[in-house]
Design a protein around this motif. Sequence first.
Motif, mmCIF file in Angstrom:
data_model
loop_
_atom_site.group_PDB
_atom_site.id
_atom_site.type_symbol
_atom_site.label_atom_id
_atom_site.label_comp_id
_atom_site.label_asym_id
_atom_site.label_seq_id
_atom_site.Cartn_x
_atom_site.Cartn_y
_atom_site.Cartn_z
ATOM 1 N N PHE A 191 0.838 -1.197 0.000
ATOM 2 C CA PHE A 191 0.000 0.000 0.000
ATOM 3 C C PHE A 191 0.874 1.250 0.000
ATOM 4 O O PHE A 191 1.844 1.354 0.758
ATOM 5 N N ASP A 192 0.513 2.205 -0.847
ATOM 6 C CA ASP A 192 1.291 3.440 -0.914
ATOM 7 C C ASP A 192 1.136 4.261 0.355
ATOM 8 O O ASP A 192 2.115 4.827 0.859
ATOM 9 N N VAL A 193 -0.081 4.328 0.860
ATOM 10 C CA VAL A 193 -0.360 4.980 2.134
ATOM 11 C C VAL A 193 -1.369 4.124 2.880
ATOM 12 O O VAL A 193 -2.384 3.717 2.309
ATOM 13 N N LEU A 194 -1.095 3.852 4.140
ATOM 14 C CA LEU A 194 -2.024 3.125 4.995
ATOM 15 C C LEU A 194 -2.284 3.993 6.220
ATOM 16 O O LEU A 194 -1.377 4.219 7.032
ATOM 17 N N MET A 195 -3.490 4.522 6.313
ATOM 18 C CA MET A 195 -3.850 5.411 7.415
ATOM 19 C C MET A 195 -4.514 4.631 8.543
ATOM 20 O O MET A 195 -5.326 3.729 8.308
ATOM 21 N N LEU A 219 4.117 0.872 2.193
ATOM 22 C CA LEU A 219 5.259 1.765 2.002
ATOM 23 C C LEU A 219 5.265 2.868 3.044
ATOM 24 O O LEU A 219 6.306 3.189 3.618
ATOM 25 N N GLU A 220 4.093 3.450 3.278
ATOM 26 C CA GLU A 220 3.987 4.491 4.298
ATOM 27 C C GLU A 220 2.813 4.174 5.208
ATOM 28 O O GLU A 220 1.713 3.861 4.736
ATOM 29 N N VAL A 221 3.048 4.249 6.515
ATOM 30 C CA VAL A 221 1.994 4.117 7.517
ATOM 31 C C VAL A 221 1.842 5.460 8.217
ATOM 32 O O VAL A 221 2.824 6.030 8.706
ATOM 33 N N TRP A 222 0.607 5.954 8.243
ATOM 34 C CA TRP A 222 0.305 7.221 8.912
ATOM 35 C C TRP A 222 -0.676 6.964 10.044
ATOM 36 O O TRP A 222 -1.751 6.393 9.814
ATOM 37 N N VAL A 223 -0.328 7.370 11.242
ATOM 38 C CA VAL A 223 -1.234 7.265 12.382
ATOM 39 C C VAL A 223 -1.747 8.665 12.704
ATOM 40 O O VAL A 223 -0.953 9.599 12.881
ATOM 41 N N VAL A 224 -3.071 8.819 12.752
ATOM 42 C CA VAL A 224 -3.675 10.120 13.068
ATOM 43 C C VAL A 224 -4.344 10.028 14.428
ATOM 44 O O VAL A 224 -5.027 9.058 14.735
ATOM 45 N N ALA A 225 -4.110 11.040 15.254
ATOM 46 C CA ALA A 225 -4.701 11.047 16.597
ATOM 47 C C ALA A 225 -4.833 12.482 17.078
ATOM 48 O O ALA A 225 -4.026 13.349 16.716
ATOM 49 N N ALA A 226 -5.840 12.722 17.884
ATOM 50 C CA ALA A 226 -6.063 14.076 18.400
ATOM 51 C C ALA A 226 -6.747 14.003 19.757
ATOM 52 O O ALA A 226 -7.474 13.052 20.055
#
Length: 239
Positions: free
Chosen positions: A136-140, A191-198
Amino acid sequence: MTAREVIVYADADAVAQATAARVLLKIGDTLAHRDRVDVVVTGGTVGIATLAAAASSPLASAIDWTDVHIWWGDERFVAAGDADRNEGQAQSALLASLPLPEENIHRMGAAGEFESAEDAARAYAREYADAGSPAFDVLMLGLGPDGHVASLFPGHPGYGDASAPVIAVHDSPKPPPTRVSLSLETINAALEVWVVAAGAAKAEVVARCVHGDTELPGAAVSGAERTLWLIDAAAATRI
């Protein structure tokens, strides 16, 4: 494991807006070099806000969506149309507004369509294999207050289950109890893992993950090329 890059924004809305812009630019840049992009989207408050922000961004109109494939990191094994399903929320927030071919939207199976979560997991694994098992190019990913990502929960057998690229999860500590999830191994092949949190409520668990407490699934995820933590100031206070 790639080094975690932590980027802090003012508040949850800024996280959503910036992440939306970031993923749209990433898709456009990738399509300039390749004829296909594979993106894994996430649910949760910030995840869905990110998808809504992408839908309203002028950057979205510059993308050839026929070359974009959308996947999910996990799904609640409930009936199609149930409000708990991540794909329904994503459909309303973003997908319905895009010229995406239906065959490019890779939804995980629902209860009623499959007899069990195991059947749904196997079907998704076949769909993933038929697509060439793409990195995966981006995995959020969103981050739960207990440190879970996708449907991988701390102390739960599914967290360390490497038996298949897609797994069934039973007795989830967060309802609904039955789910389908990408395995940790599949997530970390992205390829890239992005973790979003707030939010301040996430501050302690964000700090534990960023500092590498691998009791928490959030600390164990890592992109093959890049790992981004996109958080707001309130979630960053304990780092």
